[in-house]
Design a protein around this motif. Structure first.
Motif, PDB file in Angstrom:
ATOM      1  N   GLY A 106      -8.362   7.025  -0.851  1.00  0.00           N
ATOM      2  CA  GLY A 106      -8.097   8.203  -0.015  1.00  0.00           C
ATOM      3  C   GLY A 106      -7.394   7.826   1.266  1.00  0.00           C
ATOM      4  O   GLY A 106      -7.143   6.649   1.524  1.00  0.00           O
ATOM      5  N   PRO A 107      -7.046   8.829   2.076  1.00  0.00           N
ATOM      6  CA  PRO A 107      -6.349   8.542   3.339  1.00  0.00           C
ATOM      7  C   PRO A 107      -7.286   7.903   4.360  1.00  0.00           C
ATOM      8  O   PRO A 107      -8.486   8.182   4.346  1.00  0.00           O
ATOM      9  N   HIS A 161       4.174  15.585   5.523  1.00  0.00           N
ATOM     10  CA  HIS A 161       3.535  15.828   4.230  1.00  0.00           C
ATOM     11  C   HIS A 161       3.260  14.477   3.564  1.00  0.00           C
ATOM     12  O   HIS A 161       4.107  13.581   3.618  1.00  0.00           O
ATOM     13  N   PRO A 162       2.114  14.336   2.916  1.00  0.00           N
ATOM     14  CA  PRO A 162       1.799  13.018   2.317  1.00  0.00           C
ATOM     15  C   PRO A 162       2.770  12.594   1.219  1.00  0.00           C
ATOM     16  O   PRO A 162       2.758  11.437   0.817  1.00  0.00           O
ATOM     17  N   ARG A 163       3.601  13.517   0.761  1.00  0.00           N
ATOM     18  CA  ARG A 163       4.552  13.119  -0.286  1.00  0.00           C
ATOM     19  C   ARG A 163       6.003  13.143   0.197  1.00  0.00           C
ATOM     20  O   ARG A 163       6.934  13.326  -0.586  1.00  0.00           O
ATOM     21  N   PHE A 164       6.162  12.958   1.481  1.00  0.00           N
ATOM     22  CA  PHE A 164       7.509  12.766   2.047  1.00  0.00           C
ATOM     23  C   PHE A 164       7.753  11.264   2.147  1.00  0.00           C
ATOM     24  O   PHE A 164       7.150  10.572   2.961  1.00  0.00           O
ATOM     25  N   PHE A 165       8.617  10.765   1.262  1.00  0.00           N
ATOM     26  CA  PHE A 165       8.898   9.321   1.234  1.00  0.00           C
ATOM     27  C   PHE A 165      10.392   9.059   1.406  1.00  0.00           C
ATOM     28  O   PHE A 165      10.907   8.027   0.987  1.00  0.00           O
ATOM     29  N   ASN A 166      11.094  10.020   1.979  1.00  0.00           N
ATOM     30  CA  ASN A 166      12.550  10.006   1.935  1.00  0.00           C
ATOM     31  C   ASN A 166      13.192   9.066   2.940  1.00  0.00           C
ATOM     32  O   ASN A 166      14.323   8.649   2.770  1.00  0.00           O
ATOM     33  N   GLN A 167      12.490   8.786   4.045  1.00  0.00           N
ATOM     34  CA  GLN A 167      13.112   7.990   5.121  1.00  0.00           C
ATOM     35  C   GLN A 167      12.170   6.870   5.538  1.00  0.00           C
ATOM     36  O   GLN A 167      11.099   6.708   4.949  1.00  0.00           O
ATOM     37  N   LEU A 168      12.573   6.166   6.586  1.00  0.00           N
ATOM     38  CA  LEU A 168      11.739   5.079   7.094  1.00  0.00           C
ATOM     39  C   LEU A 168      10.770   5.584   8.170  1.00  0.00           C
ATOM     40  O   LEU A 168      10.357   4.826   9.042  1.00  0.00           O
ATOM     41  N   TYR A 169      10.471   6.869   8.147  1.00  0.00           N
ATOM     42  CA  TYR A 169       9.411   7.421   8.988  1.00  0.00           C
ATOM     43  C   TYR A 169       8.723   8.481   8.149  1.00  0.00           C
ATOM     44  O   TYR A 169       9.322   9.037   7.223  1.00  0.00           O
ATOM     45  N   VAL A 211      -1.342   8.957   3.177  1.00  0.00           N
ATOM     46  CA  VAL A 211      -0.959   8.791   1.777  1.00  0.00           C
ATOM     47  C   VAL A 211      -2.101   8.103   1.012  1.00  0.00           C
ATOM     48  O   VAL A 211      -2.697   7.154   1.494  1.00  0.00           O
ATOM     49  N   ARG A 212      -2.375   8.610  -0.184  1.00  0.00           N
ATOM     50  CA  ARG A 212      -3.429   8.026  -1.021  1.00  0.00           C
ATOM     51  C   ARG A 212      -2.794   7.345  -2.235  1.00  0.00           C
ATOM     52  O   ARG A 212      -1.651   7.624  -2.583  1.00  0.00           O
ATOM     53  N   ARG A 213      -3.563   6.529  -2.892  1.00  0.00           N
ATOM     54  CA  ARG A 213      -3.011   5.879  -4.075  1.00  0.00           C
ATOM     55  C   ARG A 213      -2.702   6.921  -5.150  1.00  0.00           C
ATOM     56  O   ARG A 213      -1.796   6.764  -5.956  1.00  0.00           O
TER      57      ARG A 213
END
Lengths: 522, 522
Positions: free
Chosen positions: A40-41, B117-125, B503-505
């Motif tokens: 979890g987070p 949002h925990p599923r924003f992985f688009n950039q280096l932030y 972010v979680r696994r």
């Protein structure tokens, strides 16, 4: 796309330093990787939200609500070494509890200068604008970066709309622009654009082996012109400073002489940077006459209207910038007179020939993919010297939406009327000089002991020491903040600047009384 | 202070265009100047505060609280032309009422990407840090500019403390630094510093007539190196790109060859910019070996650790930057892995020889008066290319205070463990390449239709079109955001980056399933 690497297989776990056995289900959903449990987070959202809520209350009470209260101190002054002891600055191995952090927030606010206090006149920004403030809070919460439409759809469209409107107020039919972190940086953008226009090859080949590029600006210009010339490899010696008249305006005849001199020297003149609203005196260069000279000699005309550009919002005062539509580029900071919050600065360029893009692009493939599913002309990040960029246009837009053009105009008119009022109220012991067209009113305060002295070396020497002492006293008292400076051969004098709509005419009266009170024994 | 102007008398009202008669007492305290009534402030503080309060509620609910909720969309995607119609972008003559503005705030938030949002992985932030957020709210409310101690006492001391701590983590005995608007600008600062060290006269004389300056960086470097070389007048052709190995690390032997080549050409090599954490692959150049070469040839070593610098906070991972203490300058962005909020970027320089100040100073008399009543060595603004500058160190400081060094370390360790977890979970159809030392995991998704195809031109051509289609689908669905790019001869591939402690696994598992779901028909 030639010679791609052979496709590797999915990772072979045995190859790497992670023991596959490590990945054990220790508790529900828990996975151990590299010694870290991934269950979890780890951020506690509820506690975090509570902290933000509590801090917002402090901000509302200690900053925003006190902003309008003239009975509060502008600053609770502490000298550096003492302030270090008062604040708990040290970053430690372990974190601190929320209560302690909230106290820290209060201390930070307590010892900071309240630039939104109605008697903060120290810089070319002041006051509080509730609309831009809300926009800034939204920005900070959303934490966007403005380079591609996919990441910042709203903010890119807002920037486009604001730039279009600013271009309209400059009087161009079309143009381009970019918000960037400060008037100094805007001036650098312009200098580089002018250079690119002069010789596009410099982008690739650099300045080595080229003739000496020379630019012209007035001796009253902002110091960023020197910084820019140095940073861009042009050299500060190649900034030719043009004489100004007694109000601080560039003398066009002197400009023409200097252009001719540079030509005779075999140098390559490429740019004139006129100033609309100088930093100290608030002077406006005669843009129309300067534009004539630029046309005659084929020079790029940049107008540094960082400070004075906002007069364009006022039908009454926009004549100060008469001729600005002839400029090739303009720097204009809505964070100054229009209170959009530091920083909010646009560099605008005439015509839309993609010059900004051509001059600045580096085509990073990881951001500016050309095979996106939307119109990639909205990905404007490659016009920038930055990669991450803040959505500064948004705060100006929010204020504009809230006040309308007429509301912005009213603010400009009122600030200039207050400055005029201040000027008109100058009385025995206050000696004005320079211009009085804009919000800057420059003056000496002559204490009674000097009033009958002859204007000789001793007089000037003594007068030079008056302003710093008054400044020290006002800082320690916290009653107001007003800047002073020596400038171009003049001994220390005060510069009064009015911006905020929270300022009343009574504050102008107070300021004069207070200077007299603090300085009459000198 | 020579030849001061004669002191003018207090203003003669009859001289100017204001009719003294205008100044009539129309109502209580009202004074008319230039057609403007100066009766009290025109800003309605109560209404403004109410607006801020209402907006803060929206921000708390719509941005901050939704941040942790994976069931919300990352973005409510709209194409540019449609979004323009959905938003009321136009700035009008008259202002809009508060209710309408609050609706506007909601719309802005609604159509913006939720980078927290925990599923924003688009950039280096990515993600939200509640502590830095509070610091940013304080900053916006106080609206300071960091150049002189008198205007920003707290923020200058905080910057000093944070820089000192960062310098400690780099491993220098002493150093100097400055927060500035972005890694790209930090790299420019470093390039100019190296150039100044190489030849201080360039500041005044410029590059004209000098030999061709050459700098070296890897082909995997950030694109800001090209932008910087162009902006500084060095020229993009004089950036010599050094080959990298398959993991994206600069090959030291290739560097030495290129330095020798530049010397043979008669050029003037002056700088090597190594990268610690490349943008796409997350590779770390071998700093120790590169430092050897820099020493041998007398070159300035800059390390662009904008992305990778935060690994210094982790005892486990700081070995990635082994040798960084030998650098002459370092760029490090706490707004990336350490989530300090865009922008928070430091340029750090080894030793404290006042090099920054010497290189950048322009001595503006209106800011940096030398006769102030406090120690003016605290007025650090003249080290900057900017004039107004935001107190970016403050947000990092607040987070550091809240989490402690161990808390920051935990975040780094967890982000890298999650990235490792993601890598380990790559399965049939996902092909990894590059490095796996940091938070970047690069991979191709091979849809079933391509899995049995030979790795020929047709295969690569088809694979190239897979990622953009999956990206379009995920954007329209709003389920997550992940970047893709073609890069150095490789067809479009995805780059997964983990940063946020929210972010979680399970989000990693989701990401793989989702890509498969969105792309299996391709």
């Amino acid at each position: 796309m030639n010679s791609p690497p052979p496709l590797k297989q999915a990772p072979d776990f045995t190859l790497f330093d992670i023991n596959k056995q490590e990945m054990l289900q220790r508790k529900k959903n828990a996975v151990l990787v590299d010694g870290v449990f991934l269950n979890g987070p780890i951020a506690d959202a509820r506690a975090g939200e509570k902290f933000v809520e509590d801090a917002c209350k402090i901000i509302m009470e200690e900053v925003i609500q006190k902003a309008a209260d003239v009975t509060e101190k502008v600053c609770e002054w502490q000298p550096p070494e003492k302030l270090k002891k008062l604040l708990d600055l040290e970053m430690r191995d372990t974190g601190e509890p929320h209560q302690q952090l909230l106290q820290l927030c209060q201390d930070v606010i307590r010892y900071s200068v309240k630039t939104n206090h109605p008697r903060f006149f120290n810089q070319l920004y002041a006051g509080i604008d509730y609309y831009s403030l809300v926009a800034r809070f939204i920005t900070e919460a959303l934490n966007p970066s403005v380079y591609t439409y996919e990441v910042s759809p709203v903010f890119l469209l807002v920037e486009e709309a604001v730039l279009k409107k600013m271009i309209e107020f400059i009087g161009w039919n079309e143009g381009d622009g970019i918000f960037n972190p400060g008037g100094s940086v805007s001036n650098m953008y312009a200098m580089n654009l002018a250079r690119y226009k002069y010789c596009p090859e410099i982008k690739e080949k650099g300045l080595s082996g080229l003739p000496r590029l020379v630019l012209f600006t007035s001796e009253e210009c902002h110091y960023s012109m020197k910084k820019a010339a140095s940073f861009l490899g042009i050299g500060t010696q190649n900034v030719y400073f043009i004489k100004t008249d007694e109000r601080g305006k560039m003398i066009p005849e002197e400009l023409e002489k200097q252009v001719q001199r540079a030509r005779k020297e075999g140098a390559a003149p490429f740019l004139v940077s006129a100033t609309a609203g100088t930093t100290v005196l608030g002077a406006f260069d005669p843009l129309d006459k300067i534009a004539d000279i630029c046309e005659k000699y084929g020079l790029w005309l940049h107008v540094d209207a960082s400070w004075g550009g906002s007069a364009l919002m006022s039908r009454k005062h926009r004549k100060l910038l008469h001729g600005i539509h002839r400029a090739d580029s303009v720097a204009w900071n809505p964070h100054k007179m229009l209170m959009a919050g530091i920083q909010c600065c646009a560099l605008l360029a005439k015509n839309n020939l993609d010059l900004l893009k051509k001059c600045y692009s580096a085509n990073a493939s990881y951001l500016f993919q050309q095979d996106k599913f939307y119109d990639v002309s909205y990905d404007t990040g490659d016009k920038s010297i930055q990669c991450s960029r803040r959505p500064d246009a948004f705060k100006f837009w929010m204020t504009w939406k809230a006040l309308g053009t007429t509301g912005l105009e009213e603010r400009v008119n009122r600030a200039l009327a207050l400055a005029r009022y201040f000027y008109l109220k100058l009385r025995l012991g206050f000696f004005w000089f320079g211009g009085r067209e804009y919000a800057n009113i420059c003056f000496w305060y002559i204490p009674p002991s000097l009033r009958d002295m002859e204007e000789g070396a001793e007089f000037w020497e003594k007068l030079h020491h008056v302003a710093p002492v008054i400044k020290e006293r006002m800082m320690k008292k916290g009653s107001m903040m007003l800047g002073y400076q020596p400038h171009l051969g003049k001994v220390n004098f005060f510069r009064q600047v009015v911006i905020s709509p929270q300022v009343r005419r009574e504050d102008m009266d107070f300021l004069l009384d207070e200077i007299d009170l603090l300085g009459r024994d000198l």
